[in-house]
Enzyme design. Structure first.
Site, short mmCIF file in Angstrom:
data_model
loop_
_atom_site.label_atom_id
_atom_site.label_comp_id
_atom_site.label_asym_id
_atom_site.label_seq_id
_atom_site.Cartn_x
_atom_site.Cartn_y
_atom_site.Cartn_z
N THR A 163 45.84 33.03 38.37
CA THR A 163 44.67 33.42 39.16
C THR A 163 43.42 32.63 38.78
OG1 THR A 163 43.12 35.24 39.59
CG2 THR A 163 44.30 35.29 37.50
N GLU A 178 40.66 33.92 38.44
CA GLU A 178 39.86 34.78 37.56
C GLU A 178 39.93 34.33 36.10
OE1 GLU A 178 37.82 37.45 38.07
OE2 GLU A 178 37.97 37.36 40.24
N TYR A 223 41.94 42.33 33.69
CA TYR A 223 42.90 41.66 34.57
C TYR A 223 43.01 40.19 34.22
CZ TYR A 223 44.50 39.23 38.79
OH TYR A 223 45.15 38.39 39.66
N LYS A 247 46.20 38.11 32.59
CA LYS A 247 46.76 36.95 33.29
C LYS A 247 46.69 35.69 32.41
CE LYS A 247 48.14 38.06 37.52
NZ LYS A 247 49.44 37.65 38.10
#
Length: 326
Positions: free
Chosen positions: A130, A132, A153, A157
């Site tokens: 991701t 992010e 999160y 990840k």
């Protein structure tokens, strides 16, 4: 016939990927969680009776928090390709459920990698990474940019990203990270900001809603089209050697921009309906994510064709139709 296993098959990306692989002649197996209510709306059009001759789409109950179940399924299926799309993927929710997010998004990945290694099968593994990961790193972000995660999160990840690289280097696994920037479609969950906006615009136009409450309107994101992005996943696993790729459009827009375009599609002014509320602000914000897709374009020949303004229009049209057809 190639055999693929997709975790997270009931999600936006999982449903589009299943369609793509079936169209390419694959036998597709999807992992779904047991629930007392149906959660398969995105893949119902693909499902056939298991007894039907020539059926190439199969569903299995399981969860990537269940290492034994995952190991047994992988050993039994011996898939040529595994796409790990399962995740607790809502950033704001990860602050409220950090432990669960870590169990699914971080430890879930190593359960699959260990199952592949222990089974000694020749399979290619794709990990849904991701944008992010980049957090506070200024854009444009590429495969060489520093990671600076700003949520549970993103941190979970990041663990998955590095463990994929570790298993690739330590055990020679064909394991790839796809660092996908935001990607949307009419199948996007309604709690994600783009779908929240397009659904609200449709409901307001039809007199079913009065206001839309959002968080940071100035956050900038690189929004692509999910059906195109799943093709990049497949392309990554067709390569002889595994690698990591950023998947993005290279074009950024703010949440405010997306609101403006979505509402104007229905001849509405978003300023009359959108209200900001602190409850939707993340404890640590990510200001700007805009990807640099140069590497994937050069090596795989993949390039985004649909950009955010067109995507907003597609989603608004789909939501108006969804509501009026009910």
């Amino acid at each position: 016939m190639k055999r693929a296993l997709i975790t997270g098959v009931t999600g936006q990306d999982g449903s589009y990927l299943a369609e793509l692989l079936l169209n390419k002649g694959y036998e597709v197996h999807g992992l779904i969680r047991r629930s007392s209510t149906f959660n398969t709306s995105r893949i119902e059009h693909l499902y056939k009776d298991p007894h039907e001759k020539g059926n190439k789409f199969h569903l299995h109950y399981g969860d990537i928090t269940d290492g034994v179940g995952i190991a047994n399924l992988i050993r039994e299926l011996e898939p040529n390709e595994i796409y790990n799309l399962a995740a607790q993927s809502h950033v704001k929710v990860s602050f409220e459920m950090p432990d669960f997010t870590a169990q699914v998004d971080a430890i879930g990945t190593i359960r699959i990698l260990e199952a592949i290694r222990a089974a000694k099968i020749n399979t290619k593994f794709y990990q849904a990474s991701t944008s992010e990961l980049y957090g506070s790193t200024p854009p444009p972000q590429s495969e060489l940019s520093s990671f600076a995660p700003r949520s549970p999160y993103a941190a979970a990840k990041l663990y998955s990203y590095w463990v994929v690289r570790n298993y690739r280097e330590a055990y020679g696994l064909h394991a790839t990270n796809g660092i996908l920037f935001n990607h949307e479609s009419p199948r996007r969950g309604e709690t994600f900001v783009t779908r929240k906006i397009t659904m609200a615009a449709a409901k307001i136009k039809l007199g079913l809603q009065e206001k839309l409450y959002l968080g940071n309107l100035d956050a900038t994101r690189d929004w692509g089209y999910a059906p195109e992005y799943v093709e990049s996943m497949w392309l990554m696993l067709q390569q002889e050697k595994p690698d990591d790729f950023v998947v993005a459009t290279g074009v950024g827009a703010t949440v405010r921009d997306f609101c403006k375009v979505a509402f104007s599609k229905l001849d509405l002014d978003y300023k009359d309906f959108v209200i900001t509320e602190d409850r939707y602000i993340r404890p640590t914000e990510v200001d700007a994510l805009i990807g640099d897709p140069s590497k994937i374009k050069k090596i795989l020949g993949w390039e985004a064709k649909t950009h955010w303004k067109e995507i907003a229009g597609i989603m608004v049209d789909a939501d108006v139709k969804l509501i009026t057809d009910k």
